[in-house]
Design a protein around this motif. Sequence first.
Motif, mmCIF file in Angstrom:
data_model
loop_
_atom_site.group_PDB
_atom_site.id
_atom_site.type_symbol
_atom_site.label_atom_id
_atom_site.label_comp_id
_atom_site.label_asym_id
_atom_site.label_seq_id
_atom_site.Cartn_x
_atom_site.Cartn_y
_atom_site.Cartn_z
ATOM 1 N N VAL A 527 33.915 64.021 33.797
ATOM 2 C CA VAL A 527 32.698 63.264 33.532
ATOM 3 C C VAL A 527 32.802 61.909 34.218
ATOM 4 O O VAL A 527 33.889 61.434 34.541
ATOM 5 N N GLN A 528 31.638 61.300 34.446
ATOM 6 C CA GLN A 528 31.605 60.018 35.126
ATOM 7 C C GLN A 528 32.208 58.923 34.232
ATOM 8 O O GLN A 528 31.945 58.866 33.038
ATOM 9 N N THR A 529 33.032 58.065 34.819
ATOM 10 C CA THR A 529 33.655 56.974 34.059
ATOM 11 C C THR A 529 32.607 55.898 33.774
ATOM 12 O O THR A 529 31.866 55.473 34.674
ATOM 13 N N GLY A 530 32.505 55.448 32.526
ATOM 14 C CA GLY A 530 31.571 54.394 32.139
ATOM 15 C C GLY A 530 32.316 53.117 31.765
ATOM 16 O O GLY A 530 33.455 53.158 31.297
ATOM 17 N N CYS A 531 31.720 51.981 32.010
ATOM 18 C CA CYS A 531 32.354 50.691 31.710
ATOM 19 C C CYS A 531 31.536 49.972 30.631
ATOM 20 O O CYS A 531 30.313 50.095 30.569
ATOM 21 N N LYS A 532 32.232 49.200 29.807
ATOM 22 C CA LYS A 532 31.541 48.463 28.760
ATOM 23 C C LYS A 532 30.813 47.253 29.341
ATOM 24 O O LYS A 532 30.972 46.913 30.537
ATOM 25 N N ALA A 533 30.040 46.578 28.528
ATOM 26 C CA ALA A 533 29.235 45.444 28.984
ATOM 27 C C ALA A 533 30.142 44.361 29.573
ATOM 28 O O ALA A 533 31.194 44.036 29.016
ATOM 29 N N GLY A 534 29.701 43.803 30.711
ATOM 30 C CA GLY A 534 30.470 42.732 31.359
ATOM 31 C C GLY A 534 31.493 43.255 32.346
ATOM 32 O O GLY A 534 32.228 42.477 32.945
ATOM 33 N N TYR A 535 31.581 44.589 32.521
ATOM 34 C CA TYR A 535 32.543 45.195 33.439
ATOM 35 C C TYR A 535 31.796 46.126 34.386
ATOM 36 O O TYR A 535 30.765 46.703 34.054
ATOM 37 N N ILE A 536 32.355 46.266 35.594
ATOM 38 C CA ILE A 536 31.746 47.132 36.607
ATOM 39 C C ILE A 536 32.816 48.072 37.146
ATOM 40 O O ILE A 536 34.014 47.819 37.014
ATOM 41 N N LEU A 537 32.362 49.164 37.772
ATOM 42 C CA LEU A 537 33.273 50.153 38.360
ATOM 43 C C LEU A 537 33.583 49.727 39.796
ATOM 44 O O LEU A 537 32.689 49.585 40.625
ATOM 45 N N ASN A 538 34.869 49.503 40.119
ATOM 46 C CA ASN A 538 35.251 49.079 41.474
ATOM 47 C C ASN A 538 35.413 50.278 42.400
ATOM 48 O O ASN A 538 35.213 51.427 42.002
ATOM 49 N N SER A 539 35.812 50.014 43.646
ATOM 50 C CA SER A 539 35.935 51.074 44.656
ATOM 51 C C SER A 539 37.054 52.046 44.355
ATOM 52 O O SER A 539 37.081 53.160 44.885
ATOM 53 N N SER A 540 37.996 51.659 43.492
ATOM 54 C CA SER A 540 39.118 52.551 43.148
ATOM 55 C C SER A 540 38.784 53.442 41.960
ATOM 56 O O SER A 540 39.628 54.225 41.522
ATOM 57 N N GLY A 541 37.580 53.314 41.377
ATOM 58 C CA GLY A 541 37.205 54.140 40.247
ATOM 59 C C GLY A 541 37.634 53.581 38.915
ATOM 60 O O GLY A 541 37.579 54.279 37.912
ATOM 61 N N ALA A 542 38.108 52.308 38.859
ATOM 62 C CA ALA A 542 38.541 51.673 37.614
ATOM 63 C C ALA A 542 37.549 50.584 37.223
ATOM 64 O O ALA A 542 36.810 50.037 38.042
ATOM 65 N N CYS A 543 37.553 50.234 35.912
ATOM 66 C CA CYS A 543 36.656 49.197 35.402
ATOM 67 C C CYS A 543 37.308 47.826 35.546
ATOM 68 O O CYS A 543 38.488 47.665 35.222
ATOM 69 N N GLU A 544 36.551 46.863 36.093
ATOM 70 C CA GLU A 544 37.066 45.496 36.204
ATOM 71 C C GLU A 544 35.962 44.521 35.754
ATOM 72 O O GLU A 544 34.766 44.856 35.752
ATOM 73 N N LYS A 545 36.368 43.311 35.382
ATOM 74 C CA LYS A 545 35.428 42.344 34.842
ATOM 75 C C LYS A 545 34.441 41.887 35.929
ATOM 76 O O LYS A 545 34.813 41.676 37.084
ATOM 77 N N ARG A 546 33.161 41.787 35.527
ATOM 78 C CA ARG A 546 32.126 41.375 36.478
ATOM 79 C C ARG A 546 32.387 39.913 36.889
ATOM 80 O O ARG A 546 32.626 39.058 36.039
ATOM 81 N N PRO A 547 32.375 39.567 38.192
ATOM 82 C CA PRO A 547 32.636 38.181 38.627
ATOM 83 C C PRO A 547 31.510 37.241 38.176
ATOM 84 O O PRO A 547 30.333 37.608 38.173
ATOM 85 N N GLU A 548 31.891 36.022 37.784
ATOM 86 C CA GLU A 548 30.906 35.036 37.345
ATOM 87 C C GLU A 548 30.214 34.418 38.553
ATOM 88 O O GLU A 548 30.830 34.169 39.602
ATOM 89 N N PRO A 549 28.895 34.155 38.458
ATOM 90 C CA PRO A 549 28.182 33.559 39.603
ATOM 91 C C PRO A 549 28.645 32.111 39.836
ATOM 92 O O PRO A 549 29.032 31.399 38.924
ATOM 93 N N ALA A 550 28.629 31.704 41.091
ATOM 94 C CA ALA A 550 29.035 30.330 41.436
ATOM 95 C C ALA A 550 28.001 29.329 40.921
ATOM 96 O O ALA A 550 26.786 29.589 40.959
ATOM 97 N N PRO A 551 28.427 28.166 40.396
ATOM 98 C CA PRO A 551 27.445 27.169 39.880
ATOM 99 C C PRO A 551 26.636 26.544 41.024
ATOM 100 O O PRO A 551 27.115 26.404 42.151
ATOM 101 N N LYS A 552 25.401 26.193 40.697
ATOM 102 C CA LYS A 552 24.550 25.553 41.698
ATOM 103 C C LYS A 552 25.004 24.109 41.932
ATOM 104 O O LYS A 552 25.463 23.435 41.004
ATOM 105 N N PRO A 553 24.856 23.600 43.181
ATOM 106 C CA PRO A 553 25.247 22.198 43.453
ATOM 107 C C PRO A 553 24.293 21.211 42.775
ATOM 108 O O PRO A 553 23.120 21.506 42.561
#
Length: 584
Positions: A527-553
């Motif tokens: 079955v397809q691997t699912g990730c919890k909120a705040g995490y995304i599936l990377n190119s290796s098929g594992a769940c990693e934390k979603r990167p935080e957006p850079a602050p505006k100047p």
Amino acid sequence: MRSAFLIVLGFLLFCSADPARAEKRVALVIGESAYQAVPQLPNPARDAEAMMALFKKAGFDVVIGKRDLGVSELRRAVREFSEISRDADIAVVYYAGHGIEVDGTNYLVPADAKLVSDFDIEDETISLDRVLKALDPAKRLKLVILDACRDNPFTKTMKRTVASRGIGRGLAKIEPTMSDTLVAYAAKAGAVAADGDGKNSPFAIALLKHITEPGLDLRIAFGRVRDDVLKATSHRQEPFVYGSLGGDTLSLVPPVAKPVDPEAEARVHYELAAQVGTKEAWNSFLAKHPTGFFADLARGQNAKLTAAEQSRARADDAKRQAEEQAVQKAVDFRKQLEEQSARQTADAKRKLSEEAKRELEKARQQIAEQAKKQLDDARRELEAAQKQAEEARLQVEETKRLAAADAQTRVEQAKRDAKEQEAKLAALTPSQAAPAPTPASPVIDQADIARLLQAHLKRVGCDPGNSDGKWDDASKKALDLFNKSAKTKFDIRLASLDALDAVRGKSDRVCPLVCAKGQKAEGDRCVQTGCKAGYILNSSGACEKRPEPAPKPKTATRDPPASPRVAPRGGGKCFSFNGKTYCE
């Protein structure tokens, strides 16, 4: 003569492969209840009686029971048992009564002991070390079971001749110096065991339930005894075992030998013959197994094939006769036409008038129409004969298909009957079990063995690709994967009956399920691997934390008034910048 030799040889090998069958087991059971100087104990005598009955029922060669022994009698009983243990494989001593620990040494207290002072210990008791030395001649196992950790009244009245001499509560911890030795306490060192409110002590009740279970390793048996006593005493009493054994399974009662199905070899051969489905295969089976249930089934299959062949032969004869009759009719009709034409021609020559010519032409038309009709009749008879032959051929094919399906049904029914028979035989006692020699490996065509092995490999998850009977590289890789997963060592270069039996004996998946990247195994599917909120599936098929957006100047403009914080959607993090709140 050769068959008789193989039977005798198989029986001797079976007996030599089961060392527990020839082991000598002896037991000494002692119960001290009627103490003369302190209050009597009600349960040790009953516990000893129950243990004696248990060892006798378990088939021990020698079971000696002693009750309420004085110190001299106790020493004599241990000495005599030492002689009995000299040629024994397993020697067991069970003692129920009072025990005492002085300066780290454990002693068994006989019924006539007074123990006025600690100076009387060596004279009026017998040490546990002496009991262990009496078991030293035993070859495989030396076992001492002490239900002697009760609250000892002697310690309260005993005078101390040496102030530094320690008298402990319960028994002291022991480390046996002899190999293959176990010492089981009703309660661990320094603790007190309960005598029990019922007919037997909690420790004796658990022993009676577990230690003579056929084939059960003693370490597991005493573990179950511990669990039962803890439960029965609300965790106030914990039995303990001291000593060590080797890596082999060691039980007081050998396992019940699983009876060998006398029809096992015939069942395997019948299944293979059913896969081939020819008279030659059934005749080969009957030559190997002329009698029995599967032999009767094989004769039935052979009879069906014979009937089908006879039906086909009758259809071929009918077709040949119809063709011969059609040819003969055509020849006769041609001859008849020639004769009739000759007669009419002669008549026409005799008649030179126009009427005669018309009559001749009319006769020719009639003859032509009659010939056409007879030729059509012959053609229809030929087609009917061909149709009859085709129906006979289809009947032969349907008969063969039904025979193969019936053979497979009988194979499955025989397997279910064999399983029921094995379940019934497994319930028999050791004395009722009737082992038989291991059946010889069947001699079957290699392609049939390979095809069956490929089908069973695919069933247990070791997919060989095709099941066509060709033992190719994919099949070798599938058998190699089965060897690694099932811890077997079959030769992968060929399909063997041993490998077929091993793979067919597996009812569940053996080879691991391999899933693609981004998938995971759930049961027998990916079955397809699912990730919890705040995490995304990377190119290796594992769940990693979603990167935080850079602050505006920052800008030179005035900051707008701060907005109220809003709960993030989907469980992501929020941060504030320049009076604004940003959420993932």
